[in-house]
Design an enzyme around this catalytic site. Sequence first.
Site, PDB file in Angstrom:
ATOM      1  N   ASP A 148     -64.457  60.110  35.711  1.00  0.00           N
ATOM      2  CA  ASP A 148     -65.913  60.233  35.709  1.00  0.00           C
ATOM      3  C   ASP A 148     -66.364  60.602  34.286  1.00  0.00           C
ATOM      4  OD1 ASP A 148     -68.253  60.822  37.975  1.00  0.00           O
ATOM      5  OD2 ASP A 148     -68.550  61.994  36.143  1.00  0.00           O
ATOM      6  N   HIS A 200     -67.610  68.525  40.749  1.00  0.00           N
ATOM      7  CA  HIS A 200     -68.222  69.692  40.077  1.00  0.00           C
ATOM      8  C   HIS A 200     -68.203  70.950  40.949  1.00  0.00           C
ATOM      9  CE1 HIS A 200     -69.482  67.316  36.705  1.00  0.00           C
ATOM     10  NE2 HIS A 200     -70.297  66.561  37.413  1.00  0.00           N
ATOM     11  N   ASP A 249     -69.741  56.340  35.979  1.00  0.00           N
ATOM     12  CA  ASP A 249     -70.922  56.582  35.150  1.00  0.00           C
ATOM     13  C   ASP A 249     -70.631  56.517  33.649  1.00  0.00           C
ATOM     14  OD1 ASP A 249     -69.411  58.843  35.645  1.00  0.00           O
ATOM     15  OD2 ASP A 249     -71.070  60.054  36.396  1.00  0.00           O
ATOM     16  N   HIS A 260     -68.452  62.734  33.448  1.00  0.00           N
ATOM     17  CA  HIS A 260     -68.671  64.180  33.351  1.00  0.00           C
ATOM     18  C   HIS A 260     -67.349  64.916  33.612  1.00  0.00           C
ATOM     19  CE1 HIS A 260     -72.573  62.418  34.678  1.00  0.00           C
ATOM     20  NE2 HIS A 260     -73.031  63.208  33.718  1.00  0.00           N
TER      21      HIS A 260
HETATM   22 ZN   LIG Z   1     -70.428  61.945  36.714  1.00  0.00          ZN
END
Ligand SMILES: [Zn+2]
Length: 320
Positions: free
Chosen positions: A173, A136, A254, A175
């Site tokens: 991931d 991120h 995740d 996200h």
């Molecule tokens: Zn994540």
Amino acid sequence: MQAFPSALNMSITAYITHPSFFKHEMGVDHPECPARLEVINDYLVSRGLLGLMPCYEAPQVTQQQLLRAHSARHLAELAAMVPATGYAQVDPDTRMNPSSLIAARHAAGAAVLATDLVITGEVGRAFCAVRPPGHHATRDAAMGFCFYNNVAVGIRHAQRHHGISRIALVDFDVHHGNGSEDIFAGDEEVLMVSTFQHALYPFLGQTPKGANMLNVPLAPRTGGEAMRKAVEEKWLPALNDFRPELIYISAGFDAHREDEMANLGWMDGDYAWLTARILDVANRHAGGRIISTLEGGYALGALARSVGAHVGVMIGAIDA
Ligand SMILES: [Zn+2]
């Protein structure tokens, strides 16, 4: 084109970590916690996998290596925030303790060492068991538990130091890897393919920022089948057309059904399957070379087992 590692070394997978990762913590109930690495390490030992991997301590990244992925302003702002005691609030979800930035320097340094080891042929592949995660972190900002973009620093090192010019970045991931997209959008030497739950933090990625970005949003409450379909129909054709010389993975775990951070239903075996498909591409085009670096994954048992599946396929101990 760099020399490929010998066939003997191809499945040798380095395990790169550092004790400083245990000193970075963001408060007692924070999900991105030191125990994540403890359970991974314990699981790999208990399954006899770690004994098959040469282990390395991650060096600290240099300022010059960081500046290939981040602005000088970002680096200066982070350095100025380090608290003498307690915590500094970096964003609503991200805190820094006195040891955080040292850990972040080793986490990015792990990706640099992995790059050197794989490109020189000392090992065929590498898994970086690191925290804080990185995907991120944008060129100019820390966010979402991430300070430096570890995988981006590794890729830039491969490009600028080793002269590799076709690199794939695979991000699974749950996200969206908005930081990596921010850094590499428009860079024709890099193809980034990703899946992520949409809508979910950071609420980005639906519209790719560059032609070299293949973003595949997945609907909440879908399982491994939706991921496998996306990989077979979208990722694999694009990756095989691109013919990467080297593959990096932003390995977040995740999307697992036990992980409460999101609402996808992947199982341990999905991570083995997915890793095997990436390995197919690596074997076909990149001399088997893969550098994987840990991103998310917060359900401790599922995280450990899924990393075991991922690493097990990379070292050739698990077929999928
Ligand atoms: Zn994540």
